[in-house]
Design a protein around this motif. Structure first.
Motif: not given
Ligand code: R5P
Length: 313
Positions: A98, A132, A171, A194, A196, A220-228
């Motif tokens: 990122r 990403h 997003d 979205k 940020r 999505d490409d990833m779930i990091s904190t899951g917020t998005s």
């Protein structure tokens, strides 16, 4: 004459996936031992002869990112000094991706730094899945094969035969990926606008496209904190979506991601094994699809100098 024997090694980030890839290729996983010196430095010892071999190292740089990255770099160095003929870094998940541009003054471009480190350590090629940002391929001056897990995830979604489907990007940056899913599923496309408000905070706001009364797949490409993805799921429900399925290639799942996903109450959350879930698998929240065949086939083709582009679609 080089032996050019195919060998697969791994670090400690995802040995299960490496073993499954070896099962696909019908070979044994190469033996490498990882220890720590008393001060925390990593020590690596390879127990197989690799002289003249075509070696692939399976190592996602998932959390703990720095540890896994250093393992990869040290293992590449070790194999190069042991006279491997060619080393390919197989990175099912590419961490630091990122940080791929200077979004403001006095910040690094760490994705480029990581690309330099991997190349300098001695990798001759990279095999990655759902970077990403696809342009990270250009951060390397060695060949990069960039595959998409969409192939695996779409097979699963198609089997669910979900009616009245709309594919949604959480997003604007994810539109390309969502459009590819929508095309393959012959579904409509929608986008959550979205914004940020900080590295960990997201305010999901508007929906562009028709989601009321529809079953939505958020990709999505990833779930990091899951917020998005959690915010996007909530926004879709607010806009009248019926069922909401979450699909992401990389389950990074840091901080309180599990809690956020649970609260968003998705009808299913589909991820791949690019990063192992470990104890998080017991949450019962995830359907995990393996990318072993995709990576195994790519490795087989690269080793035989065959085209891998058939795996891109
Ligand atoms: C955004 O640019 C990415 O595609 C992902 O949506 C994002 O990185 C996921 O991060 P988090 O789960 O922390 O919201």
């Amino acid at each position: 004459m080089p032996k050019n024997t195919l060998q697969v090694f791994c670090g400690s980030a995802n040995p299960e996936l490496a073993k499954r890839i070896c099962a696909y290729l019908d070979i044994h996983l190469g033996r490498a031992e990882f220890n720590h010196f008393p001060d925390g430095e990593i020590d690596v010892k390879v127990h197989d002869d690799v002289r003249g071999c075509d070696v692939f190292i399976v190592q996602p740089t998932s959390p703990p990112v720095n540890e896994h990255l250093m393992e990869l770099l040290i293992l590449i160095d070790c194999l190069r000094r042991a006279s491997a003929d060619r080393i390919t870094a197989v990175m099912p998940y590419f961490g630091y991706a990122r940080q791929d541009r200077k979004a403001e003054g006095r910040v690094p471009i760490t994705a480029k730094l990581v690309a330099n480190l991997i190349t300098t350590a001695g990798a001759a090629r990279v095999l990655a899945i759902d970077l990403h940002a696809p342009q990270i391929q250009g951060f390397f001056d060695i060949p990069v094969d960039h595959l998409h897990a969409g192939k695996v995830i779409l097979n699963h979604i198609q089997k669910l035969a979900i009616p009245n489907l709309v594919v949604v990007s959480p997003d604007v940056g994810g539109i390309k990926m969502a459009r590819a899913y929508a095309k393959r599923l012959s579904a409509d496309l929608a986008i959550v606008d979205k914004r940020r408000s900080g590295p960990k905070d997201v305010e999901a706001m508007h929906v562009i496209g028709e989601v009321a009364g529809r079953n939505a797949i958020l990709v999505d490409d990833m779930i990091s904190t899951g917020t998005s993805i959690a915010e996007a799921a909530r926004t879709l429900r607010k806009h009248g979506a019926q069922k909401v399925y979450l699909c992401a290639t990389h389950p990074v799942l840091c901080a309180d991601a599990l809690e956020k996903i649970r609260k968003a109450q998705p009808d299913a959350t589909v991820v791949t094994d690019s990063i192992p879930l470990g104890a998080k698998a017991e949450s019962g929240l995830f359907t995990v699809l393996s990318i072993d065949g995709l990576l195994g086939e790519a490795i087989r083709r690269i080793h035989r100098s065959e085209s891998v582009s058939v795996l891109f679609t």
